[in-house]
Enzyme design. Structure first.
Site, short mmCIF file in Angstrom:
data_model
loop_
_atom_site.label_atom_id
_atom_site.label_comp_id
_atom_site.label_asym_id
_atom_site.label_seq_id
_atom_site.Cartn_x
_atom_site.Cartn_y
_atom_site.Cartn_z
N ASP A 31 0.77 -1.18 -0.05
CA ASP A 31 -0.08 -0.06 -0.07
C ASP A 31 0.76 1.14 0.07
O ASP A 31 2.03 1.54 0.63
CB ASP A 31 -0.99 0.01 1.15
CG ASP A 31 -1.90 1.01 1.12
OD1 ASP A 31 -2.25 1.38 -0.06
OD2 ASP A 31 -2.84 1.27 2.29
N ASN A 33 1.25 3.34 -3.16
CA ASN A 33 2.19 3.86 -4.19
C ASN A 33 1.52 4.94 -4.79
O ASN A 33 2.43 5.96 -5.14
CB ASN A 33 1.89 2.76 -5.58
CG ASN A 33 2.46 1.34 -5.02
OD1 ASN A 33 3.79 1.51 -4.67
ND2 ASN A 33 2.12 0.35 -5.46
N GLY A 34 0.38 5.36 -4.86
CA GLY A 34 -0.29 6.46 -5.26
C GLY A 34 0.17 7.71 -4.41
O GLY A 34 0.58 8.77 -4.79
N ARG A 35 0.07 7.50 -3.08
CA ARG A 35 0.33 8.49 -2.13
C ARG A 35 1.85 8.84 -2.23
O ARG A 35 2.33 9.90 -1.92
CB ARG A 35 -0.06 8.11 -0.57
CG ARG A 35 -1.56 8.08 -0.36
CD ARG A 35 -1.94 7.80 0.99
NE ARG A 35 -1.77 6.33 1.05
CZ ARG A 35 -1.32 5.83 2.08
NH1 ARG A 35 -1.07 6.09 3.13
NH2 ARG A 35 -1.38 4.09 2.13
N TRP A 36 2.51 7.99 -2.53
CA TRP A 36 4.04 8.18 -2.64
C TRP A 36 4.39 9.13 -3.85
O TRP A 36 5.14 10.17 -3.36
CB TRP A 36 4.69 6.84 -3.09
CG TRP A 36 6.37 7.00 -3.09
CD1 TRP A 36 7.30 7.14 -2.11
CD2 TRP A 36 7.18 7.40 -4.14
NE1 TRP A 36 8.59 7.22 -2.65
CE2 TRP A 36 8.50 7.29 -3.86
CE3 TRP A 36 6.50 7.56 -5.70
CZ2 TRP A 36 9.31 7.61 -5.01
CZ3 TRP A 36 7.60 7.70 -6.61
CH2 TRP A 36 9.02 7.78 -6.25
N ARG A 44 -0.42 9.40 -9.76
CA ARG A 44 -0.39 8.34 -8.91
C ARG A 44 0.40 7.03 -9.89
O ARG A 44 1.01 6.24 -9.07
CB ARG A 44 -1.72 8.04 -8.64
CG ARG A 44 -2.44 9.02 -7.56
CD ARG A 44 -3.79 8.52 -7.30
NE ARG A 44 -4.03 7.00 -7.07
CZ ARG A 44 -3.84 6.48 -5.94
NH1 ARG A 44 -3.76 7.64 -4.71
NH2 ARG A 44 -4.18 5.30 -5.70
N HIS A 48 3.04 3.55 -8.79
CA HIS A 48 2.88 2.04 -9.08
C HIS A 48 3.99 1.52 -9.82
O HIS A 48 4.44 0.44 -9.44
CB HIS A 48 1.87 2.08 -9.90
CG HIS A 48 0.32 2.12 -9.01
ND1 HIS A 48 0.01 1.37 -8.02
CD2 HIS A 48 -0.64 3.20 -9.28
CE1 HIS A 48 -1.13 2.19 -7.74
NE2 HIS A 48 -1.53 3.07 -8.39
N TRP A 80 -10.87 -2.23 -9.69
CA TRP A 80 -11.57 -1.75 -10.74
C TRP A 80 -12.21 -0.57 -10.67
O TRP A 80 -12.72 0.25 -11.77
CB TRP A 80 -12.55 -2.76 -11.35
CG TRP A 80 -12.06 -4.24 -11.51
CD1 TRP A 80 -11.90 -5.10 -10.79
CD2 TRP A 80 -11.27 -4.71 -12.88
NE1 TRP A 80 -11.15 -6.30 -11.49
CE2 TRP A 80 -10.80 -5.83 -12.73
CE3 TRP A 80 -10.69 -3.58 -13.99
CZ2 TRP A 80 -10.26 -6.26 -13.85
CZ3 TRP A 80 -10.26 -4.42 -14.77
CH2 TRP A 80 -9.85 -5.71 -14.75
N LEU A 142 11.56 -20.40 -3.70
CA LEU A 142 10.43 -19.33 -3.14
C LEU A 142 9.26 -19.68 -4.19
O LEU A 142 9.37 -19.29 -5.44
CB LEU A 142 11.00 -18.16 -3.07
CG LEU A 142 9.76 -16.90 -2.98
CD1 LEU A 142 9.30 -16.80 -1.47
CD2 LEU A 142 10.38 -15.59 -3.21
N ARG A 205 -5.73 -2.55 8.20
CA ARG A 205 -6.88 -3.04 7.76
C ARG A 205 -6.57 -4.31 6.62
O ARG A 205 -5.69 -3.99 6.18
CB ARG A 205 -8.07 -2.41 7.16
CG ARG A 205 -7.90 -1.39 6.06
CD ARG A 205 -8.83 -0.58 5.64
NE ARG A 205 -8.78 0.27 4.46
CZ ARG A 205 -8.46 1.54 4.68
NH1 ARG A 205 -8.27 2.01 6.01
NH2 ARG A 205 -8.18 2.18 3.56
N LEU A 206 -7.49 -5.11 6.57
CA LEU A 206 -7.13 -6.14 5.69
C LEU A 206 -7.54 -6.05 4.23
O LEU A 206 -7.08 -6.62 3.21
CB LEU A 206 -7.77 -7.65 6.02
CG LEU A 206 -7.40 -8.06 7.67
CD1 LEU A 206 -8.05 -9.46 7.77
CD2 LEU A 206 -5.67 -8.31 7.55
#
Length: 251
Positions: A31, A33-36, A44, A48, A80, A142, A205-206
Site C-alpha cells: 500500500d 504507491n499513489g500517495r508516494w 499516481r 505504481h 476496478w 520461493l 485493515r485487511l
C-alpha cells in the site's frame, strides 16, 4: 546463524536476521504507491511503476531468508473502481516486471503462481503471467504468488458454491466438510496459511485480503509507503515476528 543483507539506503551497513523462527509464508499488502507519487507532485501511476523496484528487492530478500511462500496483493476486485488510466497502468505492470526480471527470478529458482480470478484480466496481463507461470513451473525455491483480481469474500463464496456442487453430485459428503476440506477449495489450496502479514502505507485493515487464511496470522504494520519499503523494514518485520509467541488460542 546470521544471514547478511546489503542495505541499499546505507551501503556501509549489513542487515542480519537469525535463521530461527522464520515464517514459511508471508503475505504483503503493498500500500502507498499513489500517495508516494502525490507527495512528490507526480501522477499516481508513477508510484505504481516505482513500486516494481520494491517488489524486486523484497523478493530477493525473501529468497535470501529462505521464505517458502510470498503472496503479494497486486490487484484487488475493488481496484476496478479506480480511474481507468490508473487501472490500465497497474495491469500493464506484471508484463513490464516479468519482461525485465524473469531471468533473475529463474536464476533464483523462484516459482510464480497467481491467485484470484484472472479470467477478467486483459489479455496482455494474462498472457504475460501465464508465460511466467509456465517458465518457472519446475523451479522449487520461493513460491511467489501474485494476487490478481483477488477478493477474499468472493473467494469464499466461490468455494462454498463448489462445495455445494460436489455435495449435490455426491462427490463429497457434508459430514466430511471441515476446515481442511474447505481450504482445499480456495485459491491457496495446498499452501500453508500465512504466518506473517505485512501492510505498508500506514493503514491497519485487511482490505478483503485472504480473510480465511489470515485467521491466525501475525500482523505487522508500518507507515512506510511501499516504494520506500526496503530490506531493512522487511528484516525488522521478520525480527518482530521471531519474538512473538503464537498460541492459537492456547496458553
Amino acid at each position: 546463524m546470521k544471514i547478511p543483507f546489503i542495505n541499499h539506503n546505507h551501503s556501509d551497513e549489513s542487515i542480519h536476521i537469525s535463521h530461527d523462527h522464520i515464517p514459511d509464508h508471508i503475505a504483503i499488502i503493498m500500500d502507498g504507491n499513489g500517495r508516494w507519487a502525490q507527495k512528490r507532485g507526480m501522477p499516481r501511476v508513477v508510484g505504481h511503476k516505482e513500486g516494481i523496484s520494491t517488489v524486486v528487492k523484497i523478493v530477493n530478500a525473501a529468497v535470501k531468508c529462505k521464505i517458502k511462500v510470498l503472496t503479494l496483493y497486486t490487484f484487488s476486485t475493488e481496484n476496478w473502481k479506480r480511474p481507468k488510466p490508473e487501472v490500465d497502468t497497474i495491469l500493464k505492470l506484471p508484463k513490464q516486471f516479468l519482461q525485465i526480471y524473469l531471468p533473475e527470478l529463474m536464476a533464483n529458482n523462484v516459482r510464480i503462481k497467481t491467485i484470484g480470478d484472472t479470467s477478467h484480466l486483459p489479455p496482455h496481463t494474462r498472457e504475460a503471467v501465464q508465460y511466467a507461470v509456465e517458465r518457472t513451473r519446475d523451479n522449487n525455491g520461493l513460491q511467489l504468488n501474485f494476487a490478481l483480481n483477488y477478493g477474499g469474500r468472493q473467494e469464499i463464496l466461490n468455494a462454498m458454491k463448489e462445495v455445494f456442487a460436489d455435495i449435490t453430485d455426491a462427490k463429497l459428503s457434508i459430514d466430511d466438510v471441515d476446515e481442511d476440506a474447505f481450504s482445499s477449495y480456495l485459491y491457496t489450496a495446498g499452501l500453508p496459511d500465512p504466518d506473517l502479514l505485512i501492510r505498508t502505507g500506514g493503514e491497519k485493515r485487511l482490505s478483503n485480503y485472504l480473510p480465511w487464511q489470515l485467521a491466525y496470522t501475525e500482523f505487522w504494520f508500518t507507515d512506510v509507503l511501499w516504494p520506500d519499503f526496503s530490506e531493512k523494514e522487511f528484516i525488522q518485520a521478520l525480527e518482530e515476528y521471531r519474538l512473538r509467541k503464537r498460541r492459537y488460542g492456547g496458553l
